[in-house]
Design a protein around this motif. Structure first.
Motif, PDB file in Angstrom:
ATOM      1  N   TYR A 150     -10.493  -8.640   3.509  1.00 55.71           N
ATOM      2  CA  TYR A 150      -9.239  -8.537   2.764  1.00 55.71           C
ATOM      3  C   TYR A 150      -9.547  -8.019   1.361  1.00 55.71           C
ATOM      4  O   TYR A 150     -10.499  -8.466   0.732  1.00 55.71           O
ATOM      5  N   ILE A 151      -8.717  -7.080   0.898  1.00 54.52           N
ATOM      6  CA  ILE A 151      -8.890  -6.542  -0.459  1.00 54.52           C
ATOM      7  C   ILE A 151      -7.701  -6.987  -1.302  1.00 54.52           C
ATOM      8  O   ILE A 151      -6.545  -6.891  -0.867  1.00 54.52           O
ATOM      9  N   PHE A 152      -8.011  -7.452  -2.502  1.00 52.43           N
ATOM     10  CA  PHE A 152      -6.948  -7.819  -3.444  1.00 52.43           C
ATOM     11  C   PHE A 152      -7.201  -7.043  -4.728  1.00 52.43           C
ATOM     12  O   PHE A 152      -8.273  -7.148  -5.320  1.00 52.43           O
ATOM     13  N   ASN A 153      -6.242  -6.226  -5.130  1.00 52.12           N
ATOM     14  CA  ASN A 153      -6.413  -5.449  -6.359  1.00 52.12           C
ATOM     15  C   ASN A 153      -5.099  -5.332  -7.108  1.00 52.12           C
ATOM     16  O   ASN A 153      -4.030  -5.281  -6.491  1.00 52.12           O
ATOM     17  N   ARG A 154      -5.200  -5.295  -8.426  1.00 51.47           N
ATOM     18  CA  ARG A 154      -4.005  -5.183  -9.272  1.00 51.47           C
ATOM     19  C   ARG A 154      -3.198  -3.937  -8.899  1.00 51.47           C
ATOM     20  O   ARG A 154      -1.980  -3.978  -8.781  1.00 51.47           O
ATOM     21  N   THR A 155      -3.902  -2.830  -8.666  1.00 56.07           N
ATOM     22  CA  THR A 155      -3.235  -1.560  -8.343  1.00 56.07           C
ATOM     23  C   THR A 155      -3.375  -1.318  -6.837  1.00 56.07           C
ATOM     24  O   THR A 155      -4.452  -0.909  -6.365  1.00 56.07           O
ATOM     25  N   ILE A 156      -2.304  -1.571  -6.108  1.00 54.48           N
ATOM     26  CA  ILE A 156      -2.402  -1.533  -4.644  1.00 54.48           C
ATOM     27  C   ILE A 156      -2.768  -0.143  -4.083  1.00 54.48           C
ATOM     28  O   ILE A 156      -3.618  -0.044  -3.197  1.00 54.48           O
ATOM     29  N   PRO A 157      -2.188   0.940  -4.615  1.00 54.00           N
ATOM     30  CA  PRO A 157      -2.567   2.266  -4.073  1.00 54.00           C
ATOM     31  C   PRO A 157      -4.082   2.531  -4.149  1.00 54.00           C
ATOM     32  O   PRO A 157      -4.643   3.232  -3.312  1.00 54.00           O
TER      33      PRO A 157
END
Ligand code: ATR
Length: 276
Positions: A150-157
């Motif tokens: 799973y990836i979690f990042n402030r900037t989804i694109p």
């Protein structure tokens, strides 16, 4: 008489790099006739620097900001992994041509195995961040057999682009509710962002939601115990700090140049720690 071989870490400006300390420790330990130095190379001088290198004088070099992409584009040959990641950190010679490798993912994974018993490829892992470091770590964890990433990042694109570029099937957590749900059954959380560096802007994730057997890893090593790792430690979770990744990515680079995989021992760790 054989000439002393040179090695460099190049950057602009070149901040205080620990690479000379690490590589010169191993050079001395193995009695090799080589010296590793840091070199400031302005972007306009990069091409000149690369073209002046001679394989009988210089074994290769490491790259730091801002040259990582420019060097990748400039060298004629690349390892398959570096090519896939679109970035390199280690340059050596192959058949008299410069050759690019990326040893960051190796460094992360090797250190993870040193400090944890992560083998649970069926347990979900959460990668926080989607930048250059996340790229190498995602590929390494995928190659190690992690089945649920799973990836979690402030900037989804940016997270979407990361998965598309690497052609890896993973999931994107799009908000903190989804993150919190996932934390409840995740086996490993990895911070790949610079949050927590110099004790500023700690990662804001509630680790108490994780299982008691979970592992928390951070790539930041200044301070060695980031706010995230302190929270994990207080909860009794297994912690993996960022210094080992630095040391093991260097060990792999050393092996590329000298054909010796050097030991990451406590003496070296203490030496670098005293320089942080
Ligand atoms: P690197 O090559 O070292 O990984 P990078 O490519 O600039 O550096 O990536 C930095 C990562 O840290 C990114 O995931 C970035 O999130 P965005 O893609 O949204 O920019 C993340 N990051 C940096 N500062 C952040 C902050 N204040 N809050 C949340 N994420 C942050």
């Amino acid at each position: 008489m054989q000439q002393t071989k040179n090695l460099y870490v190049i950057g602009w400006p070149i901040k205080h790099s620990r690479s000379p300390l690490i590589h010169n420790y191993w050079i001395k330990k193995h009695g090799l006739d080589a010296v590793y130095a840091q070199k400031q190379v302005a972007p306009d001088d990069l091409s000149k620097f690369i073209h002046m290198l001679k394989s009988d004088e210089c074994l290769g070099f490491n790259i730091t900001i801002p040259h990582k992409q420019a060097v990748f584009a400039a060298v004629p040959r690349r390892d398959v992994l570096a090519n896939k990641l679109g970035a390199c950190n280690t340059i050596s010679w192959r058949d008299n041509e410069l050759y690019a490798d990326n040893t960051d993912g190796y460094g992360f994974y090797r250190n993870l195995l040193d400090y944890s018993d992560w083998r649970q490829t069926d347990q979900p892992i959460i990668i926080y961040g989607a930048g250059g470091a996340a790229r190498a770590i995602l590929q390494a964890m995928h190659d190690a057999g992690a089945q649920h990433i799973y990836i979690f990042n402030r900037t989804i694109p940016r997270a979407q682009k990361l998965l598309a570029d690497l052609n890896i099937e993973a999931n994107i957590l799009t908000n903190s509710d989804e993150l919190n749900d996932c934390l409840a059954y995740a086996g490993l959380l990895i911070n790949t962002t610079s949050l927590g560096m110099n004790g500023e802007n700690d990662v804001d994730i509630n680790l108490s939601l994780m299982p008691k057997t979970a592992i928390v890893a951070d790539i930041v090593y200044t301070p060695l115990q980031t706010g995230l790792l302190k929270q994990a430690d207080d909860l009794g979770l297994v912690t993996v700090d960022g210094l080992g990744m630095l040391l093991h990515q260097a060990a792999k680079a050393f092996e590329i140049w000298f054909g010796i995989l050097p030991e990451v021992d406590d003496e070296l760790r203490d030496l670098v720690l005293s320089d942080l």
